[in-house]
Motif scaffolding. Structure first.
Motif, short mmCIF file in Angstrom:
data_model
loop_
_atom_site.label_atom_id
_atom_site.label_comp_id
_atom_site.label_asym_id
_atom_site.label_seq_id
_atom_site.Cartn_x
_atom_site.Cartn_y
_atom_site.Cartn_z
N THR A 55 14.20 -8.68 -18.38
CA THR A 55 15.25 -7.73 -18.01
C THR A 55 16.03 -8.23 -16.80
O THR A 55 17.27 -8.25 -16.81
CB THR A 55 14.62 -6.36 -17.67
OG1 THR A 55 13.92 -5.88 -18.81
CG2 THR A 55 15.67 -5.35 -17.26
N LEU A 59 20.01 -9.30 -16.75
CA LEU A 59 20.96 -8.72 -15.80
C LEU A 59 21.64 -9.82 -15.00
O LEU A 59 22.85 -9.82 -14.81
CB LEU A 59 20.26 -7.74 -14.86
CG LEU A 59 19.75 -6.44 -15.50
CD1 LEU A 59 18.97 -5.62 -14.46
CD2 LEU A 59 20.90 -5.61 -16.05
N LEU A 60 20.85 -10.78 -14.53
CA LEU A 60 21.41 -11.84 -13.68
C LEU A 60 22.38 -12.73 -14.43
O LEU A 60 23.41 -13.14 -13.89
CB LEU A 60 20.28 -12.69 -13.08
CG LEU A 60 19.40 -11.99 -12.04
CD1 LEU A 60 18.25 -12.90 -11.62
CD2 LEU A 60 20.22 -11.59 -10.81
N ILE A 61 22.07 -13.06 -15.69
CA ILE A 61 22.95 -13.97 -16.43
C ILE A 61 24.05 -13.21 -17.17
O ILE A 61 24.88 -13.81 -17.87
CB ILE A 61 22.18 -14.90 -17.39
CG1 ILE A 61 21.49 -14.12 -18.51
CG2 ILE A 61 21.17 -15.75 -16.63
CD1 ILE A 61 20.71 -15.02 -19.49
N VAL A 65 20.83 -6.50 -22.10
CA VAL A 65 19.38 -6.49 -21.89
C VAL A 65 18.66 -6.40 -23.24
O VAL A 65 18.89 -5.46 -24.00
CB VAL A 65 18.97 -5.33 -20.97
CG1 VAL A 65 17.47 -5.27 -20.80
CG2 VAL A 65 19.64 -5.51 -19.60
N VAL A 121 24.78 -21.05 -18.18
CA VAL A 121 24.35 -21.05 -16.78
C VAL A 121 24.08 -22.50 -16.36
O VAL A 121 23.49 -23.26 -17.12
CB VAL A 121 23.07 -20.18 -16.63
CG1 VAL A 121 22.48 -20.30 -15.23
CG2 VAL A 121 23.38 -18.72 -16.96
N PRO A 122 24.49 -22.91 -15.15
CA PRO A 122 24.24 -24.28 -14.70
C PRO A 122 22.72 -24.57 -14.62
O PRO A 122 21.91 -23.65 -14.56
CB PRO A 122 24.86 -24.34 -13.31
CG PRO A 122 25.82 -23.20 -13.23
CD PRO A 122 25.29 -22.15 -14.16
N LEU A 124 20.38 -25.76 -12.41
CA LEU A 124 19.46 -25.28 -11.39
C LEU A 124 19.21 -23.76 -11.48
O LEU A 124 18.04 -23.34 -11.55
CB LEU A 124 19.96 -25.69 -9.99
CG LEU A 124 19.08 -25.27 -8.82
CD1 LEU A 124 17.72 -25.92 -8.87
CD2 LEU A 124 19.77 -25.61 -7.49
N PRO A 125 20.27 -22.94 -11.55
CA PRO A 125 19.97 -21.51 -11.74
C PRO A 125 19.25 -21.24 -13.06
O PRO A 125 18.41 -20.33 -13.12
CB PRO A 125 21.36 -20.85 -11.74
CG PRO A 125 22.26 -21.81 -11.06
CD PRO A 125 21.70 -23.18 -11.29
N MET A 128 15.66 -21.54 -12.59
CA MET A 128 15.14 -20.39 -11.87
C MET A 128 15.00 -19.17 -12.77
O MET A 128 14.09 -18.37 -12.60
CB MET A 128 16.07 -20.06 -10.71
CG MET A 128 15.86 -21.08 -9.65
SD MET A 128 17.09 -20.91 -8.39
CE MET A 128 16.44 -22.13 -7.27
N MET A 129 15.91 -19.04 -13.72
CA MET A 129 15.81 -17.93 -14.67
C MET A 129 14.52 -18.02 -15.47
O MET A 129 13.93 -17.01 -15.83
CB MET A 129 17.01 -17.92 -15.63
CG MET A 129 18.33 -17.62 -14.96
SD MET A 129 18.31 -16.06 -14.06
CE MET A 129 19.38 -16.50 -12.69
N ILE A 132 11.86 -16.65 -13.22
CA ILE A 132 12.03 -15.19 -13.12
C ILE A 132 11.52 -14.51 -14.38
O ILE A 132 10.79 -13.52 -14.32
CB ILE A 132 13.52 -14.87 -12.86
CG1 ILE A 132 13.88 -15.23 -11.42
CG2 ILE A 132 13.84 -13.42 -13.16
CD1 ILE A 132 15.36 -15.19 -11.10
#
Lengths: 208, 208, 208
Positions: A55, A59-61, A65, A121-122, A124-125, A128-129, A132
């Motif tokens: 979730t 939301l971040l990308i 959801v 999304v690039p 590095l992020p 991280m996803m 997460i």
């Protein structure tokens, strides 16, 4: 080009995702069982642990959801909570659950990175996803339960997710085909977490 | 009209933003250092403190989450965590960090309000977005660390952010040009926080 | 078809929503009063409790966050916090507040499900959105206050919200007209919560 490199069979992904959700939901419901909670708390903990990380990732990308669109995820969490509720506690082996959870971490770390890359999304992020997706459901559950977060323990947990996500991102960056990249990365993450469960591996703390 | 009044040079904003992220990330990594944590926890805390407030702001105002789109923010947090990790603790002066953090609060309170206004958010919620940008990363970190939140202390912290955001919103509402409005508001917020650090200023609690 | 069945007068909804926000905000501000906090903490707690659940719902269903678009909600929370601040504590009766809160839970559980259905969310997740709207603001406030979450108590609270949301979703699924469906569901949720406040009803915990 990273985006195009990571398209694979959506049906397989979807079933893998439901399986990962069920494993994490079971770990959430068992955490409620250890605290002698009610069925409502079982359900809430199963949901948070099962879908919480994905979730936050969605939301971040900026993706819809996943479990709000597809009712099967919520149903999986609720059914899992119910199954844990009706099962005597002696049936559950804490160690067995740790192993299921380790499978979930490895799958979700790779899956979260993959989904983020497909959405542009690039690198590095996107890595991280993956972390997460694998870890945030557990972290939110720890906070709600008033427990010290897994984040504060030297035990290898987030690190295993970071290994899987990082390797997968690296392999995709190096244009490796998706399936072997995903398999090797998930196995590496699982193996590292396995050493933490089996041998108590931890990483060094800051000594100043 | 508020929207048009607040366009300024995007490159300057972007560098200011990276600087604010680094300052907050350092404060997060140092919080991990004080708890004798691992490098993984350093990184997580640096990220949450560095980009947490802006993340919540972007989700609330419906903007793409800044650090998911631009990898430099995540890189800044990770590099900052690494630098804190390799530095002996005696180098870090808690007081010095408080001052950096005060700069971060003042910058982000104004920046968060500004970004929200440019996206058409009404004045009152936009002021709140400034406070959220400045304070929520720290609040999330406190919760994850199992510490009493800064929110529960009479110490002036959130109040300083509220002063900076409130003044900036008021100045823009009164059609003051953006740069002086931003400068005066940030200075006022910084000055108030400075009095809290220097003289222990606090605000009165409810006595019922 | 579920979507079309749930359109009702938006103005009434909007006022009901502001009323629910005020009730929840008052409960948040009182929680700050019990902890002898400052006016800033009063405001923060009023906001989080007043709009927190609806905020998480809107983020999950991909709707614009209601209070960021319409400044009246934030104003309602701040004014409520101010009113509680200037009122001597002896005026507030903890029991009276529990009853207000019970009204808020019942209204929001139905409202959250209704809003989600109008936006095309499937039935099961929409029911969950009702529970989230009613309970998550309180849960976040508990976490920030460092208190054991309502989620961990056997007291009927989340369960009452689940009853209201579940019934409303069921009635809409069975094509009952919206207003009677909403009224009956909200009353049932309120009645169940009332029994918890009045008679101490709780649900059974897991015994393994």
């Amino acid at each position: 080009m990273v985006t195009q490199a990571v398209q694979i069979a959506p049906a397989m992904i979807s079933w893998l995702d439901l399986f990962g959700t069920a494993v994490f939901a079971a770990s959430g419901a068992l955490a409620a069982a250890h605290r002698q909670q009610t069925l409502v708390t079982f359900s809430f903990f199963a949901l948070i642990t099962g879908v919480g990380g994905g979730t936050v990732r969605d939301l971040l990308i900026g993706a819809p959801v996943f479990w709000v669109q597809d009712w099967r995820f919520a149903a999986t969490c609720l059914v899992t909570a119910g199954l844990v509720w009706v099962t005597p506690r002696t049936v559950w082996n804490a160690r067995a659950l740790d192993w299921f959870d380790a499978v979930g971490i490895a799958i979700y770390a790779v899956f979260g990175t993959w989904k983020s890359l497909t959405l542009g999304v690039p690198l590095l992020p996107a890595m991280m996803m993956g972390v997460i997706t694998a870890c945030v459901g557990r972290i939110i559950r720890d906070v709600l339960a008033g427990e010290p977060s897994i984040l504060l323990k030297p035990e290898i947990y987030v690190t295993a997710a970071a290994l899987a996500s990082g390797l997968f991102g690296l392999f995709i960056y190096l244009s490796m085909p998706v399936l072997p990249a995903a398999g090797i990365s998930a196995l590496a993450g699982f193996a590292l977490r396995a050493m933490a469960i089996w041998k108590g591996w931890a990483i060094p703390a800051y000594r100043g």
